[in-house]
Scaffold this motif. Structure first.
Motif, PDB file in Angstrom:
ATOM      1  N   ARG A 166       2.268  28.118  11.559  1.00  0.00           N
ATOM      2  CA  ARG A 166       2.777  26.970  12.421  1.00  0.00           C
ATOM      3  C   ARG A 166       3.484  27.213  13.766  1.00  0.00           C
ATOM      4  O   ARG A 166       3.218  26.554  14.791  1.00  0.00           O
ATOM      5  CB  ARG A 166       3.382  25.916  11.614  1.00  0.00           C
ATOM      6  N   VAL A 167       4.055  28.215  13.586  1.00  0.00           N
ATOM      7  CA  VAL A 167       5.188  28.764  14.717  1.00  0.00           C
ATOM      8  C   VAL A 167       4.104  29.531  15.483  1.00  0.00           C
ATOM      9  O   VAL A 167       3.994  29.417  16.964  1.00  0.00           O
ATOM     10  CB  VAL A 167       6.199  29.515  14.188  1.00  0.00           C
ATOM     11  N   ASN A 197      11.779  25.386   3.423  1.00  0.00           N
ATOM     12  CA  ASN A 197      10.625  25.297   3.931  1.00  0.00           C
ATOM     13  C   ASN A 197       9.857  24.145   4.537  1.00  0.00           C
ATOM     14  O   ASN A 197       9.530  24.096   5.632  1.00  0.00           O
ATOM     15  CB  ASN A 197       9.555  26.163   2.983  1.00  0.00           C
ATOM     16  N   THR A 198      10.139  23.067   3.571  1.00  0.00           N
ATOM     17  CA  THR A 198       9.875  21.749   3.990  1.00  0.00           C
ATOM     18  C   THR A 198      10.635  21.308   5.251  1.00  0.00           C
ATOM     19  O   THR A 198      10.039  20.630   5.959  1.00  0.00           O
ATOM     20  CB  THR A 198       9.901  20.850   2.941  1.00  0.00           C
ATOM     21  N   ARG A 203      11.043  20.138  10.847  1.00  0.00           N
ATOM     22  CA  ARG A 203      11.795  20.325  12.340  1.00  0.00           C
ATOM     23  C   ARG A 203      10.599  20.648  13.356  1.00  0.00           C
ATOM     24  O   ARG A 203      10.620  20.071  14.585  1.00  0.00           O
ATOM     25  CB  ARG A 203      12.879  21.591  12.069  1.00  0.00           C
ATOM     26  N   GLN A 204       9.646  21.400  12.802  1.00  0.00           N
ATOM     27  CA  GLN A 204       8.447  21.496  13.893  1.00  0.00           C
ATOM     28  C   GLN A 204       7.887  20.370  14.184  1.00  0.00           C
ATOM     29  O   GLN A 204       7.564  20.256  15.513  1.00  0.00           O
ATOM     30  CB  GLN A 204       7.472  22.591  13.390  1.00  0.00           C
ATOM     31  N   ASP A 205       7.615  19.414  13.325  1.00  0.00           N
ATOM     32  CA  ASP A 205       6.946  17.932  13.634  1.00  0.00           C
ATOM     33  C   ASP A 205       7.845  17.200  14.430  1.00  0.00           C
ATOM     34  O   ASP A 205       7.141  16.192  14.884  1.00  0.00           O
ATOM     35  CB  ASP A 205       6.583  17.475  12.052  1.00  0.00           C
ATOM     36  N   HIS A 206       9.056  17.491  14.439  1.00  0.00           N
ATOM     37  CA  HIS A 206       9.990  16.376  15.101  1.00  0.00           C
ATOM     38  C   HIS A 206      10.686  17.205  16.328  1.00  0.00           C
ATOM     39  O   HIS A 206      11.888  16.941  16.522  1.00  0.00           O
ATOM     40  CB  HIS A 206      11.003  15.858  14.168  1.00  0.00           C
ATOM     41  N   GLY A 207      10.082  17.905  17.057  1.00  0.00           N
ATOM     42  CA  GLY A 207      10.457  18.557  18.294  1.00  0.00           C
ATOM     43  C   GLY A 207      11.349  19.765  18.131  1.00  0.00           C
ATOM     44  O   GLY A 207      12.149  19.810  19.200  1.00  0.00           O
ATOM     45  N   TYR A 208      11.361  20.462  17.284  1.00  0.00           N
ATOM     46  CA  TYR A 208      12.409  21.663  16.992  1.00  0.00           C
ATOM     47  C   TYR A 208      12.080  22.584  18.294  1.00  0.00           C
ATOM     48  O   TYR A 208      12.979  23.295  18.773  1.00  0.00           O
ATOM     49  CB  TYR A 208      12.013  22.343  15.833  1.00  0.00           C
ATOM     50  N   LYS A 209      10.756  22.855  18.725  1.00  0.00           N
ATOM     51  CA  LYS A 209      10.307  23.942  19.560  1.00  0.00           C
ATOM     52  C   LYS A 209      10.411  23.295  21.014  1.00  0.00           C
ATOM     53  O   LYS A 209      11.003  24.528  21.919  1.00  0.00           O
ATOM     54  CB  LYS A 209       8.653  24.231  19.433  1.00  0.00           C
ATOM     55  N   ASP A 210      10.713  22.265  21.220  1.00  0.00           N
ATOM     56  CA  ASP A 210      10.741  21.677  22.707  1.00  0.00           C
ATOM     57  C   ASP A 210      12.452  21.424  22.788  1.00  0.00           C
ATOM     58  O   ASP A 210      12.320  20.707  23.841  1.00  0.00           O
ATOM     59  CB  ASP A 210       9.656  20.712  22.979  1.00  0.00           C
TER      60      ASP A 210
END
Length: 209
Positions: free
Chosen positions: A24-25, A152-153, A158-165
């Motif tokens: 995913r990352v 893990n979930t 976090r990824q689904d809710h804007g962690y990366k941006d």
């Protein structure tokens, strides 16, 4: 100690989840050459502060936080094994055996240094010393599995809710997301077939945005 076949099944499930999270990352995570071994020893150092090691001041071991750090280390350890071996069945069988044969020792700091040392000097995840750390923090494989699935979930959430941006909200109504996760996981049955989905749904319901 859990039955070996049960341990293999749980570890295989965690390997599948770890591969999915890493993909995913970055879809090319296996080819990217990420230094998972470095993440392990850095995490070991952070965990030692939560455990306590300074003889010149009073410190108390924060067991829940140390357990959480062990779960994070297992994420990195699984990733390192997945980079080094393509056969997940073989990884699971090897790791299950190692975890059921913990390194002897009753000093958490010393067995942790074996784990960190293997990562630093040999760039590998040492299963027996990790198992000893689990044992000394009163964690069995079932508890590791429960906390791993939860974390893990949360990482997926976090990824689904804007962690990366950078738009992700870390504090939910006065509590950090890790604390919300811990309360949520404690309220659920980890043996349920849809445990992971229940965790995700619970996080979604609690998220403040």
């Amino acid at each position: 100690m859990a039955d070996l076949s049960v341990a293999v099944t749980q570890i295989k499930q965690m390997l599948t989840m770890q591969d999915a999270m890493n993909s995913r990352v970055s879809e090319t995570w296996r080819e990217n050459g990420f230094e998972w071994y470095r993440a392990i020893w850095v995490e070991c150092a952070e965990m030692l502060d939560h455990h306590g090691w300074k003889w010149w001041k009073h410190q108390e071991c924060d067991v829940p936080q140390v357990q959480l750090e062990l779960v994070d280390i297992f994420h990195f350890g699984l990733s390192l094994r997945l980079m080094q071996e393509a056969d997940t069945n073989k990884i699971a069988e090897t790791l299950a055996t190692e975890i059921q044969q913990p390194l002897a020792g009753d000093d958490f700091k010393k067995v942790l240094e074996v784990l960190a040392g293997a990562a630093v000097s040999e760039q590998r995840f040492d299963g027996p010393s990790f198992a000893a750390c689990l044992q000394l923090m009163e964690m069995d494989l079932d508890e590791l599995f429960r906390q791993y699935v939860g974390k893990n979930t949360l990482n997926f959430f976090r990824q689904d809710h804007g962690y990366k941006d950078g738009t992700y909200i870390k504090v939910w109504n006065g509590k950090e997301d890790n604390e919300v996760l811990a309360d949520l996981v404690d309220s659920l049955d980890s043996s349920a077939s849809d445990f992971q989905q229940q965790v995700y749904n619970g996080l979604k319901a609690a998220y403040p945005a």
